[in-house]
Write an enzyme that holds these catalytic residues in place. Sequence first.
Site, PDB file in Angstrom:
ATOM      1  N   GLU A 124       9.216   2.090  10.931  1.00 44.44           N
ATOM      2  CA  GLU A 124      10.855   2.689  10.709  1.00 44.44           C
ATOM      3  C   GLU A 124       9.649   4.396  10.380  1.00 44.44           C
ATOM      4  O   GLU A 124       9.343   4.797   9.812  1.00 44.44           O
ATOM      5  CB  GLU A 124      11.733   2.949   9.232  1.00 44.44           C
ATOM      6  CG  GLU A 124      12.686   3.403   9.394  1.00 44.44           C
ATOM      7  CD  GLU A 124      12.576   4.749   8.937  1.00 44.44           C
ATOM      8  OE1 GLU A 124      12.969   5.578   9.674  1.00 44.44           O
ATOM      9  OE2 GLU A 124      12.680   4.621   7.473  1.00 44.44           O
ATOM     10  N   GLY A 140       6.598   5.282   8.122  1.00 43.64           N
ATOM     11  CA  GLY A 140       5.742   6.626   7.754  1.00 43.64           C
ATOM     12  C   GLY A 140       5.874   7.201   9.711  1.00 43.64           C
ATOM     13  O   GLY A 140       6.803   7.064   9.374  1.00 43.64           O
ATOM     14  N   LYS A 146       0.595  -0.932  -0.194  1.00 44.13           N
ATOM     15  CA  LYS A 146      -0.046   0.069   0.233  1.00 44.13           C
ATOM     16  C   LYS A 146       0.913   1.252   0.004  1.00 44.13           C
ATOM     17  O   LYS A 146       1.504   1.874   0.947  1.00 44.13           O
ATOM     18  CB  LYS A 146      -1.188   0.529   1.297  1.00 44.13           C
ATOM     19  CG  LYS A 146      -2.217   0.621   0.664  1.00 44.13           C
ATOM     20  CD  LYS A 146      -2.239   2.130   0.603  1.00 44.13           C
ATOM     21  CE  LYS A 146      -2.135   2.884   2.185  1.00 44.13           C
ATOM     22  NZ  LYS A 146      -1.809   3.949   1.645  1.00 44.13           N
ATOM     23  N   GLY A 169       2.138   4.526  12.356  1.00 48.19           N
ATOM     24  CA  GLY A 169       2.899   3.459  13.481  1.00 48.19           C
ATOM     25  C   GLY A 169       2.404   3.309  14.397  1.00 48.19           C
ATOM     26  O   GLY A 169       2.011   1.800  14.709  1.00 48.19           O
ATOM     27  N   CYS A 204      13.605  10.630   6.736  1.00 48.77           N
ATOM     28  CA  CYS A 204      13.427  10.598   8.077  1.00 48.77           C
ATOM     29  C   CYS A 204      14.439  10.712   8.774  1.00 48.77           C
ATOM     30  O   CYS A 204      14.625  10.942  10.297  1.00 48.77           O
ATOM     31  CB  CYS A 204      13.141   9.034   8.419  1.00 48.77           C
ATOM     32  SG  CYS A 204      14.237   8.234   7.526  1.00 48.77           S
TER      33      CYS A 204
END
Length: 491
Positions: free
Chosen positions: A250, A228, A175, A233, A284
């Site tokens: 992550e 994300g 997805k 998460g 990130c």
Amino acid sequence: METLHNYIDGSATAPAGGDYLETSNPYTQEAWGRIPRSQAVDADLAVAAARRAFISGPWARFTAPQRGAMLRKIADVIAENAEELAKIEVRDNGKTFKEMLGQVKRIPDWYQFYAGLADKINGSVLPTDRPDHMNYLRHEPLGVIAMVTPWNSPLMLLAWKLAPALAAGNTAVVKPSEYTSASALRFAELVGKAGLPAGVLNVVTGLGSEVGAALTNHPDVAKVAFTGGVAGGKAVYASAAAQMKPVSLELGGKSPNIVFDDANLENAARGVVGGIFGSGGQSCVAGSRALVHRSILDAFVARLVELTSKIRLGDPMASETDIGPVANKTQFDRIMTCIGWAREDGASLACGGEQVPDPRGGPGLFVAPTIFTGVDNSMRIAQEEVFGPVLSVIPFNDEADAVNIANDSAFGLGAGLWTRDVSRVHRMAGLLQAGSIWVNTYKVTSQISPFGGYKMSGLGREGGMEMIADYMQTKSVWLNLTDDVPYNFPL
């Protein structure tokens, strides 16, 4: 308007409900296509296809060397189509073409690396305390893996999950972000043509609250691999916990880039600027907190501002552009809100801090590279992940002070350290709470090395030899070696 379809069981598949979402080019802010707004029924179809492929399809009969050969084919397909895939990603997320092309050209390394590991998954015979029994271990794939990927580096972060999962023998339902779904759909089509059996890789697009939740809640999904934001998460983790399924998460970061007075200050300045403004800060591991020794603070900030003033914003397809637009309007608004927090809380603006007009005229999704000084680590700008081109400069007095400030964060993904003192490097590497420590460099990753974070930055790791075990489960097999089976009841 181009209309895209889900990729399920080896074929383009329209969403069952017939609904679509527009997808836009962040640079032109014009919608160029439509992606399926999938629902639970589409997730069910994709998971069923992946389950069939895992249990009874040709993939289930692939030997480990055959899986490795298939991964090498995938690597070749990406290399052959790198320019096309990079252009798709630029159109969807606004990053520069030179960055995305370089990134896509590195993706084959991940598939090649795990191709080499596919036939190195060894069981073992254990020495036991029972001389009349033999005990051995089997390492088996988990089954269907749901993979949820973000918009900043779509195909790269998919590779981090898909390569080890396929090497271990799993199947996948992906997805992608609703902002950047086109590259995953094209990638699935390409690898299907290259010979990946139907159902091994499926892609369903849409909103996380709709099709994403349906995937992570699905009883036939054996594991969820998610990259994300923290909120997403947490939702995935809660859903997986209810079904006792493993996850890898992550998530975000608020990474410190720590500069001591003995560092090569020019290299450090370049490292700090690249660490935060590379990818427009939409990374990130962006080094969004620059911790600078108080004795060099003013001179160092002056050099940061000088370097930042030379950054060129514009058309992401142009070779001279350093930073393209923010990937979407929602994220643009978030960045501007965070800049407002910094002003409200008393930080001093050294440069940037404003929307930059579109080079073609009119308002665009461009944010000037921004540096705030006078930042206290308790401020919102120092604690919240901005995910944009905004740097907070925070002074420190000594090693202990630097460690305390660096670790005073809910996150722990990465940390940079700029110093010539080797002893200090090893002391601080042991004290900093982060999954990756970069010394006199920043944001270096490789398929060879595990990547992940501490605290709210997530769970698990991606990359490295041992990470393939996260896509497998261990079975213990006991054999009685004698003809006599003792009657052990009552005990």
